[in-house]
Design a protein around this motif. Structure first.
Motif, mmCIF file in Angstrom:
data_model
loop_
_atom_site.group_PDB
_atom_site.id
_atom_site.type_symbol
_atom_site.label_atom_id
_atom_site.label_comp_id
_atom_site.label_asym_id
_atom_site.label_seq_id
_atom_site.Cartn_x
_atom_site.Cartn_y
_atom_site.Cartn_z
ATOM 1 N N ASN A 1 44.459 51.392 47.685
ATOM 2 C CA ASN A 1 44.867 50.816 48.155
ATOM 3 C C ASN A 1 44.795 49.016 47.045
ATOM 4 O O ASN A 1 45.341 48.116 46.624
ATOM 5 C CB ASN A 1 43.293 49.851 48.577
ATOM 6 N N ILE A 2 44.476 49.642 45.462
ATOM 7 C CA ILE A 2 44.694 48.742 44.736
ATOM 8 C C ILE A 2 45.377 49.330 43.626
ATOM 9 O O ILE A 2 45.776 48.706 42.157
ATOM 10 C CB ILE A 2 43.503 48.059 44.577
ATOM 11 N N SER A 3 46.021 50.751 43.514
ATOM 12 C CA SER A 3 46.738 50.867 42.134
ATOM 13 C C SER A 3 47.724 50.468 41.635
ATOM 14 O O SER A 3 47.937 50.460 40.155
ATOM 15 C CB SER A 3 47.152 52.489 42.525
ATOM 16 N N GLU A 4 48.479 49.651 42.380
ATOM 17 C CA GLU A 4 49.642 48.897 41.760
ATOM 18 C C GLU A 4 48.908 47.613 40.768
ATOM 19 O O GLU A 4 50.037 47.564 39.739
ATOM 20 C CB GLU A 4 50.697 47.738 42.991
ATOM 21 N N ASP A 5 48.415 47.285 41.037
ATOM 22 C CA ASP A 5 47.014 46.415 39.720
ATOM 23 C C ASP A 5 46.179 47.106 39.094
ATOM 24 O O ASP A 5 45.757 46.449 37.591
ATOM 25 C CB ASP A 5 46.865 45.479 41.123
#
Length: 328
Positions: free
Chosen positions: A189-193
């Protein structure tokens, strides 16, 4: 008076006395309450046009939860729609949850789920169900349970960990054993950051929708990871408590702390065989073993944090205590 930041969660009371020139002692009672990381659940009743109600008792294993600081929260999807604390009812000589659950007409028939916070241990339980497995659906104006026949809300054997990841570097560890400990699942859920996740002997970076690097994609509850972030995010894990041991080797080791409470170094590392010169580093603070005690600026281990441990012997293993008992 000074209260140690490593004081276990709990309620403490001490009485001190001042004796004046007349020889009479005057008492002063000091009350200290140490809380865990209380979840930021919140609901604004004015945002919704309707509501339903639940009257019940909150149960964890075979014991009812009676601490008025405990919390039961109701959710529709991921939105918090209700909050309540156990309250004592003198007539029935029991502690009840009396909850308003808010919604709109579009929520009719949607499933209502529950989560709980145990103030005694600082533990978040992400799954609470009605005994018997009955599901609760949002229905305007209905009442589930009563004081004479309350709904029994049973905490399930799963726990939750939320790690606050700040922009830049974070030393973290996992005190929840998720069903799937792959980096793809944990960070989905947070991999893009996420810029990179480093372990003691490798790294993984998120590039073009894929994790690449020379580190195993299965992460460990006993290891520390250094995570570099583009932005502040929260990492949420759900699973079971960790039952494992830390194995360290001569030199530096990247270790996790799978305890669920803040603990002094003396309590957290009671099972470790210490030797002069052993060193423990946090992202902020350092401690070393000096003959018979830990010295330095690092005074406690915290859930979700990772540490670097340097030992002089070839190998050792130790475990963390399951609970830290308060001294009240």
């Amino acid at each position: 008076f000074t209260v140690s930041p490593a004081t276990p969660i709990g309620k403490y009371q001490e009485t001190v006395y001042l004796k004046g020139n007349n020889g009479i002692e005057t008492p002063l009672t000091i009350n200290v309450v140490v809380t865990g990381n209380v979840p930021d659940w919140a609901v604004n009743p004015h945002d919704y046009e309707t509501s339903m109600n639940v009257i019940g008792v909150l149960k964890n294993e075979d014991k009812f939860m009676t601490d008025t600081d405990d919390i039961l929260a109701a959710f529709i999807g991921e939105e918090c729609r209700g909050l309540a604390h156990p309250e004592y009812n003198q007539r029935y000589d029991s502690y009840f949850i009396t909850m308003d659950i808010y919604g709109d007409s579009k929520d009719a028939g949607k499933e209502v789920t529950f989560r709980a916070y145990d103030a005694t241990t600082g533990t978040v339980y992400p799954e609470v169900i009605l005994e018997g497995g009955q599901k609760v659906s949002f229905t305007d104006g209905t009442l589930q349970g009563s004081f004479s026949n309350p709904s029994v809300l049973a905490v399930q054997d799963k726990i939750e960990q939320i790690i606050e990841l700040k922009t830049g570097w974070n030393w973290i560890s996992f005190n929840v054993q998720a069903q799937n400990m792959s980096i793809d699942e944990l960070f989905k859920n947070i991999s893009e950051d996420v810029i990179t996740v480093k372990g003691h002997n490798g790294y993984l970076s998120y590039t073009n929708g894929e994790w690449k690097g020379d580190m195993s994609k299965t992460l460990s509850n006993t290891a520390m990871y250094a995570v570099k972030m583009k932005a502040d995010r929260k990492l949420r894990l759900v699973g079971s408590s960790v039952k494992s041991s830390i194995t360290a080797y001569k030199g530096w080791n990247w270790i996790g702390y799978y305890g669920r409470q803040v603990a002094s170094l003396g309590n957290a590392l009671a099972d470790m065989s210490k030797n002069n010169g052993d060193m423990l580093k946090a992202q902020r603070g350092v401690a070393y073993w000096d003959s018979y005690e830990w010295g330095g600026s690092l005074m406690m281990l915290q859930p979700g944090m990772g540490y670097k441990l340097m030992i002089g012997v070839d190998q050792m293993s130790f475990t963390y205590p399951g609970t830290i008992v308060n001294a009240a």
